[in-house]
Write a protein that holds these residues in place. Structure first.
Motif, PDB file in Angstrom:
ATOM      1  N   ALA A  13       0.828  -1.214   0.000  1.00  0.00           N
ATOM      2  CA  ALA A  13       0.000   0.000   0.000  1.00  0.00           C
ATOM      3  C   ALA A  13       0.865   1.267   0.000  1.00  0.00           C
ATOM      4  CB  ALA A  13      -0.939  -0.015   1.198  1.00  0.00           C
ATOM      5  N   LYS A  14       1.892   1.251   0.801  1.00  0.00           N
ATOM      6  CA  LYS A  14       2.740   2.438   0.914  1.00  0.00           C
ATOM      7  C   LYS A  14       3.471   2.732  -0.401  1.00  0.00           C
ATOM      8  CE  LYS A  14       5.831   4.318   4.375  1.00  0.00           C
ATOM      9  NZ  LYS A  14       6.621   4.034   5.568  1.00  0.00           N
ATOM     10  N   GLN A  15       4.004   1.668  -0.996  1.00  0.00           N
ATOM     11  CA  GLN A  15       4.720   1.822  -2.274  1.00  0.00           C
ATOM     12  C   GLN A  15       3.764   2.294  -3.365  1.00  0.00           C
ATOM     13  OE1 GLN A  15       5.977  -2.209  -2.527  1.00  0.00           O
ATOM     14  NE2 GLN A  15       7.894  -1.897  -1.395  1.00  0.00           N
ATOM     15  N   HIS A  16       2.551   1.760  -3.326  1.00  0.00           N
ATOM     16  CA  HIS A  16       1.548   2.113  -4.333  1.00  0.00           C
ATOM     17  C   HIS A  16       1.199   3.602  -4.261  1.00  0.00           C
ATOM     18  CE1 HIS A  16      -2.680   1.096  -6.165  1.00  0.00           C
ATOM     19  NE2 HIS A  16      -1.879   1.665  -7.031  1.00  0.00           N
ATOM     20  N   GLN A  17       0.918   4.053  -3.047  1.00  0.00           N
ATOM     21  CA  GLN A  17       0.571   5.473  -2.885  1.00  0.00           C
ATOM     22  C   GLN A  17       1.733   6.362  -3.275  1.00  0.00           C
ATOM     23  OE1 GLN A  17      -2.478   6.522  -2.650  1.00  0.00           O
ATOM     24  NE2 GLN A  17      -2.912   4.332  -2.643  1.00  0.00           N
ATOM     25  N   PHE A  18       2.938   5.919  -2.927  1.00  0.00           N
ATOM     26  CA  PHE A  18       4.133   6.680  -3.291  1.00  0.00           C
ATOM     27  C   PHE A  18       4.236   6.797  -4.818  1.00  0.00           C
ATOM     28  CE2 PHE A  18       8.556   6.539  -4.703  1.00  0.00           C
ATOM     29  CZ  PHE A  18       9.040   7.697  -4.135  1.00  0.00           C
ATOM     30  N   ALA A  19       4.044   5.662  -5.503  1.00  0.00           N
ATOM     31  CA  ALA A  19       4.185   5.650  -6.958  1.00  0.00           C
ATOM     32  C   ALA A  19       3.141   6.574  -7.607  1.00  0.00           C
ATOM     33  CB  ALA A  19       4.038   4.222  -7.489  1.00  0.00           C
ATOM     34  N   LEU A  20       1.898   6.496  -7.125  1.00  0.00           N
ATOM     35  CA  LEU A  20       0.857   7.338  -7.723  1.00  0.00           C
ATOM     36  C   LEU A  20       1.131   8.826  -7.468  1.00  0.00           C
ATOM     37  CD1 LEU A  20      -2.403   5.293  -6.980  1.00  0.00           C
ATOM     38  CD2 LEU A  20      -1.138   5.452  -9.133  1.00  0.00           C
TER      39      LEU A  20
END
Ligand code: HEC
Length: 121
Positions: A13-20
């Motif tokens: 989740a953290k990586q995903h939000q960071f990427a977006l």
């Protein structure tokens, strides 16, 4: 619509939000570059482009890089290099080169968007 043929990049989740968030930042950069281009403010253009160049993002979440497929990383690198090239062209007063590289950078956005999607693990 038919099945999604893009390759999934599994992120937590953290990586995903960071990427977006990074992605939304890229769109803002393109927009701000265009505004500065219209105003012919070359120092702002060079700064904005440098900010998206290689090696400027050191604060990614743990494991982020390892979660990315090689092809994704290669496109990302190519895009970062385009931004560095934009800055170099601006600093050299090469607006024609800048315009061409801007399109090339956008082609990388498009190419990657056609190839990959994020999924949460
Ligand atoms: C190396 C691959 C890659 C590159 C290069 C790339 N993107 Fe993305 N981008 C993605 C992926 C993957 C998604 C998520 C798509 C999905 O999950 O459906 C995304 C999503 C986005 C989103 C949506 C963000 C959100 O909050 O939903 C925007 C806006 C975006 N990208 C802008 C850009 C722009 C502008 C560029 C070029 C300057 C760019 N991207 C370059 C891979 C890339």
């Amino acid at each position: 619509m038919d099945a999604d043929l893009r390759e999934a990049v599994a992120l937590n989740a953290k990586q995903h939000q960071f990427a977006l968030q990074q992605m939304r930042g890229l769109l803002v950069t393109i927009r701000n570059l265009d505004e500065a281009r219209t105003a012919d403010d070359r120092s702002i253009m060079a700064r904005l482009a440098r900010e998206q160049g290689p090696g400027t993002n050191s604060d990614h979440p743990q494991g982020f890089h390892d979660a990315l497929p090689n092809g994704f990383r290669a496109m990302s690198k190519q895009m970062r290099q385009s931004f560095a090239g934009l800055a170099t062209d601006i600093e050299a007063g090469n607006i024609g080169g800048y315009d061409a590289k801007r399109l090339r950078a956008l082609d990388t956005c498009i190419g990657c968007h056609e190839s990959y999607r994020f999924s949460e693990k």
